[in-house]
Design a protein around this motif. Sequence first.
Motif, PDB file in Angstrom:
ATOM      1  N   ALA A 162      65.927  -8.475 -66.567  1.00  0.00           N
ATOM      2  CA  ALA A 162      66.381  -7.265 -65.878  1.00  0.00           C
ATOM      3  C   ALA A 162      65.268  -6.238 -65.947  1.00  0.00           C
ATOM      4  O   ALA A 162      64.772  -5.925 -67.029  1.00  0.00           O
ATOM      5  N   ILE A 163      64.870  -5.748 -64.794  1.00  0.00           N
ATOM      6  CA  ILE A 163      63.792  -4.760 -64.722  1.00  0.00           C
ATOM      7  C   ILE A 163      64.395  -3.424 -64.314  1.00  0.00           C
ATOM      8  O   ILE A 163      65.052  -3.323 -63.279  1.00  0.00           O
ATOM      9  N   ASP A 164      64.168  -2.438 -65.147  1.00  0.00           N
ATOM     10  CA  ASP A 164      64.674  -1.096 -64.894  1.00  0.00           C
ATOM     11  C   ASP A 164      63.513  -0.113 -64.884  1.00  0.00           C
ATOM     12  O   ASP A 164      62.423  -0.406 -65.370  1.00  0.00           O
ATOM     13  N   PHE A 165      63.786   1.035 -64.339  1.00  0.00           N
ATOM     14  CA  PHE A 165      62.802   2.108 -64.268  1.00  0.00           C
ATOM     15  C   PHE A 165      63.458   3.362 -64.836  1.00  0.00           C
ATOM     16  O   PHE A 165      63.875   4.242 -64.082  1.00  0.00           O
ATOM     17  N   PRO A 166      63.575   3.426 -66.170  1.00  0.00           N
ATOM     18  CA  PRO A 166      64.307   4.525 -66.820  1.00  0.00           C
ATOM     19  C   PRO A 166      63.781   5.903 -66.438  1.00  0.00           C
ATOM     20  O   PRO A 166      62.578   6.112 -66.334  1.00  0.00           O
ATOM     21  N   GLY A 167      64.738   6.791 -66.225  1.00  0.00           N
ATOM     22  CA  GLY A 167      64.400   8.180 -65.959  1.00  0.00           C
ATOM     23  C   GLY A 167      63.985   8.497 -64.535  1.00  0.00           C
ATOM     24  O   GLY A 167      63.780   9.650 -64.198  1.00  0.00           O
ATOM     25  N   LEU A 168      63.861   7.492 -63.687  1.00  0.00           N
ATOM     26  CA  LEU A 168      63.393   7.746 -62.322  1.00  0.00           C
ATOM     27  C   LEU A 168      64.527   7.981 -61.327  1.00  0.00           C
ATOM     28  O   LEU A 168      64.291   8.517 -60.255  1.00  0.00           O
ATOM     29  N   GLY A 169      65.732   7.535 -61.641  1.00  0.00           N
ATOM     30  CA  GLY A 169      66.831   7.701 -60.700  1.00  0.00           C
ATOM     31  C   GLY A 169      66.499   7.095 -59.352  1.00  0.00           C
ATOM     32  O   GLY A 169      65.962   5.997 -59.264  1.00  0.00           O
ATOM     33  N   ARG A 170      66.760   7.839 -58.272  1.00  0.00           N
ATOM     34  CA  ARG A 170      66.480   7.339 -56.918  1.00  0.00           C
ATOM     35  C   ARG A 170      64.983   7.102 -56.679  1.00  0.00           C
ATOM     36  O   ARG A 170      64.611   6.317 -55.816  1.00  0.00           O
ATOM     37  N   ALA A 171      64.163   7.771 -57.445  1.00  0.00           N
ATOM     38  CA  ALA A 171      62.714   7.572 -57.303  1.00  0.00           C
ATOM     39  C   ALA A 171      62.286   6.171 -57.737  1.00  0.00           C
ATOM     40  O   ALA A 171      61.145   5.771 -57.507  1.00  0.00           O
ATOM     41  N   SER A 172      63.191   5.420 -58.345  1.00  0.00           N
ATOM     42  CA  SER A 172      62.868   4.049 -58.750  1.00  0.00           C
ATOM     43  C   SER A 172      62.863   3.089 -57.566  1.00  0.00           C
ATOM     44  O   SER A 172      62.298   1.999 -57.659  1.00  0.00           O
ATOM     45  N   GLN A 173      63.474   3.465 -56.459  1.00  0.00           N
ATOM     46  CA  GLN A 173      63.619   2.539 -55.333  1.00  0.00           C
ATOM     47  C   GLN A 173      62.288   2.014 -54.788  1.00  0.00           C
ATOM     48  O   GLN A 173      62.158   0.808 -54.554  1.00  0.00           O
ATOM     49  N   PRO A 174      61.269   2.851 -54.578  1.00  0.00           N
ATOM     50  CA  PRO A 174      59.989   2.295 -54.133  1.00  0.00           C
ATOM     51  C   PRO A 174      59.419   1.278 -55.126  1.00  0.00           C
ATOM     52  O   PRO A 174      58.906   0.224 -54.724  1.00  0.00           O
ATOM     53  N   ARG A 175      59.561   1.556 -56.409  1.00  0.00           N
ATOM     54  CA  ARG A 175      59.057   0.610 -57.419  1.00  0.00           C
ATOM     55  C   ARG A 175      59.841  -0.693 -57.396  1.00  0.00           C
ATOM     56  O   ARG A 175      59.280  -1.766 -57.599  1.00  0.00           O
ATOM     57  N   ARG A 176      61.139  -0.595 -57.172  1.00  0.00           N
ATOM     58  CA  ARG A 176      61.944  -1.817 -57.064  1.00  0.00           C
ATOM     59  C   ARG A 176      61.458  -2.654 -55.876  1.00  0.00           C
ATOM     60  O   ARG A 176      61.337  -3.867 -55.968  1.00  0.00           O
ATOM     61  N   GLY A 177      61.196  -2.002 -54.751  1.00  0.00           N
ATOM     62  CA  GLY A 177      60.699  -2.711 -53.581  1.00  0.00           C
ATOM     63  C   GLY A 177      59.366  -3.384 -53.837  1.00  0.00           C
ATOM     64  O   GLY A 177      59.158  -4.542 -53.465  1.00  0.00           O
ATOM     65  N   GLU A 178      58.468  -2.676 -54.485  1.00  0.00           N
ATOM     66  CA  GLU A 178      57.166  -3.264 -54.824  1.00  0.00           C
ATOM     67  C   GLU A 178      57.349  -4.471 -55.744  1.00  0.00           C
ATOM     68  O   GLU A 178      56.653  -5.484 -55.608  1.00  0.00           O
ATOM     69  N   ALA A 179      58.279  -4.371 -56.686  1.00  0.00           N
ATOM     70  CA  ALA A 179      58.540  -5.484 -57.606  1.00  0.00           C
ATOM     71  C   ALA A 179      59.134  -6.685 -56.864  1.00  0.00           C
ATOM     72  O   ALA A 179      58.783  -7.835 -57.159  1.00  0.00           O
ATOM     73  N   VAL A 180      60.013  -6.436 -55.892  1.00  0.00           N
ATOM     74  CA  VAL A 180      60.553  -7.533 -55.090  1.00  0.00           C
ATOM     75  C   VAL A 180      59.416  -8.236 -54.361  1.00  0.00           C
ATOM     76  O   VAL A 180      59.336  -9.474 -54.342  1.00  0.00           O
ATOM     77  N   ALA A 181      58.507  -7.473 -53.772  1.00  0.00           N
ATOM     78  CA  ALA A 181      57.366  -8.065 -53.063  1.00  0.00           C
ATOM     79  C   ALA A 181      56.534  -8.920 -54.018  1.00  0.00           C
ATOM     80  O   ALA A 181      56.103 -10.025 -53.655  1.00  0.00           O
ATOM     81  N   GLU A 182      56.324  -8.443 -55.233  1.00  0.00           N
ATOM     82  CA  GLU A 182      55.568  -9.217 -56.222  1.00  0.00           C
ATOM     83  C   GLU A 182      56.276 -10.522 -56.554  1.00  0.00           C
ATOM     84  O   GLU A 182      55.636 -11.565 -56.686  1.00  0.00           O
ATOM     85  N   VAL A 183      57.574 -10.492 -56.692  1.00  0.00           N
ATOM     86  CA  VAL A 183      58.349 -11.712 -56.975  1.00  0.00           C
ATOM     87  C   VAL A 183      58.227 -12.674 -55.793  1.00  0.00           C
ATOM     88  O   VAL A 183      57.969 -13.867 -55.984  1.00  0.00           O
TER      89      VAL A 183
END
Length: 188
Positions: A162-183
């Motif tokens: 499970a990959i989380d981006f603590p403290g970012l809230g909605r700002a985590s969404q771009p990072r989640r997208g980048e991580a999906v692309a990496e996967v």
Amino acid sequence: MAGAAGPGLVEALPAGDLARLVELRKKVAAAADLTIAPDVDPASKGSADLMPAYLRYDGNMYRYIPREAWESRIAGVEVAIVSALYGLVLPREPIRVYGFSMAENLPGLSTLHGWWRENGLPALLASLIRAARAERIVDLLSLEYRKAVDGYRQGLRAPVEAIDFPGLGRASQPRRGEAVAEVLLGKR
């Protein structure tokens, strides 16, 4: 869009689980006052303006997944999308546009993440993972979507990261997208 559609949950889920998912999709569609069409029920004769899920979804996370990553994903990598309308959908599955999320209430259903969880979405996701014989699961779900499938890990043999981006809230969404692309490209 010719050639963009591909295998969906019809081919990926055991028949009984698919039937259960279709029934749940129908309930959400009815609560949202949407027509029951082939995207919700493959046996339906209705119609809808459909597009593959990886092209249809355009939220903050999806904007950071390049189209090339979806189309050039490495062999053996699949993404299961947790969806407020569909419950589960695969990227190449044709879906319609709709305007609600797991955090919202629909008449008669309450908050969608709770409704989906209480109506078996965790077991359906676990079934999909088992049917795919996944050797590794990368969970990039945001809070409301993870709530909808809470408990899916029970009984799985494959490790879950499970990959989380603590403290970012909605700002985590771009990072989640980048991580999906990496996967998708085998870089994560």
